[in-house]
Design an enzyme around this catalytic site. Structure first.
Site, PDB file in Angstrom:
ATOM      1  N   GLU A   1       5.732  -7.071   4.565  1.00 48.77           N
ATOM      2  CA  GLU A   1       4.849  -6.220   5.476  1.00 48.77           C
ATOM      3  C   GLU A   1       3.979  -6.672   6.279  1.00 48.77           C
ATOM      4  O   GLU A   1       3.163  -7.423   5.856  1.00 48.77           O
ATOM      5  CB  GLU A   1       4.483  -5.155   4.730  1.00 48.77           C
ATOM      6  CG  GLU A   1       3.681  -3.857   5.319  1.00 48.77           C
ATOM      7  CD  GLU A   1       3.303  -3.027   4.527  1.00 48.77           C
ATOM      8  OE1 GLU A   1       3.503  -1.643   4.914  1.00 48.77           O
ATOM      9  OE2 GLU A   1       2.601  -3.195   3.473  1.00 48.77           O
TER      10      GLU A   1
ATOM     11  N   GLU B   1       1.000   4.701  -3.637  1.00 50.24           N
ATOM     12  CA  GLU B   1       2.023   4.831  -2.463  1.00 50.24           C
ATOM     13  C   GLU B   1       1.563   3.400  -1.804  1.00 50.24           C
ATOM     14  O   GLU B   1       0.504   3.398  -1.208  1.00 50.24           O
ATOM     15  CB  GLU B   1       1.462   6.127  -1.465  1.00 50.24           C
ATOM     16  CG  GLU B   1       2.708   6.305  -0.413  1.00 50.24           C
ATOM     17  CD  GLU B   1       2.203   5.582   0.736  1.00 50.24           C
ATOM     18  OE1 GLU B   1       2.813   4.500   1.073  1.00 50.24           O
ATOM     19  OE2 GLU B   1       1.157   6.210   1.574  1.00 50.24           O
TER      20      GLU B   1
ATOM     21  N   CYS C   1       2.635   2.688   7.053  1.00 48.36           N
ATOM     22  CA  CYS C   1       3.521   2.340   5.947  1.00 48.36           C
ATOM     23  C   CYS C   1       4.898   2.476   6.092  1.00 48.36           C
ATOM     24  O   CYS C   1       5.729   1.935   5.535  1.00 48.36           O
ATOM     25  CB  CYS C   1       2.907   3.124   4.769  1.00 48.36           C
ATOM     26  SG  CYS C   1       2.907   4.977   4.873  1.00 48.36           S
TER      27      CYS C   1
ATOM     28  N   LYS D   1     -13.078   6.346  -2.975  1.00 44.73           N
ATOM     29  CA  LYS D   1     -13.532   5.201  -2.119  1.00 44.73           C
ATOM     30  C   LYS D   1     -12.665   4.947  -1.105  1.00 44.73           C
ATOM     31  O   LYS D   1     -11.461   4.757  -0.903  1.00 44.73           O
ATOM     32  CB  LYS D   1     -13.387   4.003  -3.013  1.00 44.73           C
ATOM     33  CG  LYS D   1     -14.280   2.861  -2.249  1.00 44.73           C
ATOM     34  CD  LYS D   1     -13.765   1.321  -2.578  1.00 44.73           C
ATOM     35  CE  LYS D   1     -12.510   0.987  -1.928  1.00 44.73           C
ATOM     36  NZ  LYS D   1     -12.761   0.727  -0.639  1.00 44.73           N
TER      37      LYS D   1
END
Length: 495
Positions: A399, A265, A300, A189
């Site tokens: 983040e 991750e 990231c 997906k």
């Protein structure tokens, strides 16, 4: 590299795939529903994409399981699997401009970055994974002369994968290349914010000779298609790149279903430590700017926290502000652009919220500030540097996924390490020092899956990629990626 006008012209004729790819063919969502794919640079619609849900996931997983059980891929000799994946790498290369343009239009990444980084990395990932197929051996345990114990590494079956929008094609490659190399079938997906290149890649895989059902692409939203994939009883392993919040949900879904292994991750808040014995502050500053402003900060491993030793802060900050000048938002189709728009309005609002929070908590803006959105002109944010930051501030702890840099200071090595480790995340870190002993000492103590010394972000397919703590588990790239997609089996033979 094509010119700006050539990319503009190609964008007018690009034909994107917008249906799900299940059992070797494009199909509409079973519900018939779609969602729009929007170009973040101009807010124009690119396509109406199949909005798949649990019914489509069921169909895709059934197709993948049939293919795996039939052995049309899992049962092929390694040399044949290798040949097909190498052909897919060649097809990615041949269609590189098309795939680069697709991602640039779909999520706003600069065309120069797509051509110079994402496409070559994706090709390399498939080539390297293909070449590893017939070079990974089993083992024989050191038992007595009257027994023989074979240790095999077998494909797990059906691998589910959920990929992010910041590196759409590249992240798909990182997931599916080793999974396919190991002999699995895959249901992926892609992010609903940038699904288009994944759909085209599936078509190219069929052209390369991948049997029907071995690779299925199912676009849709996380709370429907993603959740269904994570809960599915016939999915043996789930691989995910995305936020830590969603990662935790997926691990819960795995526990609710068949206890499938979940490889994560997830988020990052990477620290960048600048020590006073760094012998090239200009290079450190240029790298620090690239480490937060490239790809609009939607990275990231972005070093969004700088910790600079107090004695050199003034000199370093002058160099950093100078280095940041070269990052200016522009049309991502222009090869000269090194910052495109953020992926959508929601991400722009997130960046704005964190900047306001930083200012309210006492941060001092040295560059940039709150984005000025203009309706219909794209979701652009400028590079923002905020001084006077500390670890208790919201924008330092969480983040952001945007071009926002927090500048903190320290006095001792011990303090720098403690500040860097004071985070729920542990994906990447960067250390700048000319002292080899300090480089080793600090790197060892940093709670991070990856540490760069006097650089940032470097690494090819031979180097594992992944984090610790809330940044995840397992590794993408390298032979260690193959470990995620295989089961170990012992065969004990009495002679």
């Amino acid at each position: 590299m094509k010119s700006y006008s050539e990319w503009q012209q190609l964008s007018q004729t690009l034909k994107v795939r917008h249906q799900a790819y299940i059992d070797g063919r494009f199909v509409d969502a079973i519900s018939g529903e779609t969602f729009p794919s929007i170009n973040p640079a101009n807010e124009q619609k690119l396509a109406d994409v199949a909005n798949c849900d649990s019914a489509d996931i069921d169909a895709a997983v059934a197709s993948a399981k049939r293919a795996f059980d039939a052995g049309v891929w899992s049962g092929l000799p390694p040399k044949q699997r290798k040949k097909i994946l190498l052909k897919l790498a060649r097809l990615i290369e041949q269609h590189g401009d098309e795939l680069a343009l697709t991602d640039t239009l779909d999520m706003g990444k600069s065309i120069s970055e797509m051509v110079n980084i994402d496409i070559p990395d994706s090709i390399d990932c498939f080539e390297w994974s293909a070449e590893s197929i017939d070079k990974v051996y089993g083992e024989i345990a050191p038992t007595g002369d009257d027994t023989l114990v074979l240790i095999e590494h077998n494909p797990v079956g059906v691998v589910g994968a959920i990929t992010p929008w910041n590196y759409p094609l590249m992240m798909v490659a990182w997931k599916i290349a080793p999974a396919l190399a190991a002999g699995n079938s895959v249901v992926l997906k892609p992010s609903e914010k940038a699904p288009l290149s994944a759909l085209r890649l599936a078509e190219l895989a069929t052209e390369a000779g991948l049997p029907d059902g071995v690779l299925n692409m199912v676009p849709g939203f996380g709370h429907t298609a993603g959740k269904a994939l994570a809960l599915h009883m016939d999915v043996n392993v789930l691989a995910f790149t995305g936020s830590s919040r969603v990662a935790a949900m997926l691990m819960g879904y795995a526990g609710e279903s068949n206890m499938k292994r979940v490889w994560i991750e997830a988020g990052g808040k990477s620290p960048n430590l600048i020590f006073d014995d760094c012998d090239n502050l200009k290079r450190a500053a240029a790298t620090a700017a690239a480490a937060i402003f490239s790809n609009q900060g939607e990275v990231c491993i972005a070093c969004s926290r700088i910790y600079v030793q107090k004695s050199i802060k003034q000199e370093f900050m002058a160099a950093l502000l100078k280095a940041a000048e070269r990052f200016q938002p522009g049309d991502p189709l222009d090869p000269a652009t090194n910052m495109g728009p953020l992926v959508d309005g929601a991400q722009l609002a997130t960046v704005e919220r964190y900047i306001r929070s930083a200012l309210e908590e006492g941060g001092q803006p040295l560059l940039g500030g709150v984005p000025e959105y203009k309706d219909g002109q794209g979701y652009y944010a400028t590079p923002t540097i905020i001084d006077g930051a500390h670890n208790e501030m919201t924008f330092v702890k969480e983040e952001i996924f945007g071009p926002v840099l927090a500048v903190c200071e320290f006095e001792t090595e011990e303090e720098a390490i403690a500040l860097a480790n004071d985070s729920q995340y542990g994906l990447g870190a960067s250390v700048w020092t000319s002292n080899l002993s300090r480089a080793h000492r600090v790197s060892r103590q940093l709670q991070s899956g990856m540490v760069w010394v006097n650089t940032w972000g470097e690494g090819d397919t031979t180097v594992p990629f992944g984090g610790v703590k809330a940044s995840g588990n397992g590794r993408d790239k390298s032979l260690h990626a193959m470990e995620k997609y295989t089961d170990m089996k012992n065969v004990f033979i009495r002679l």
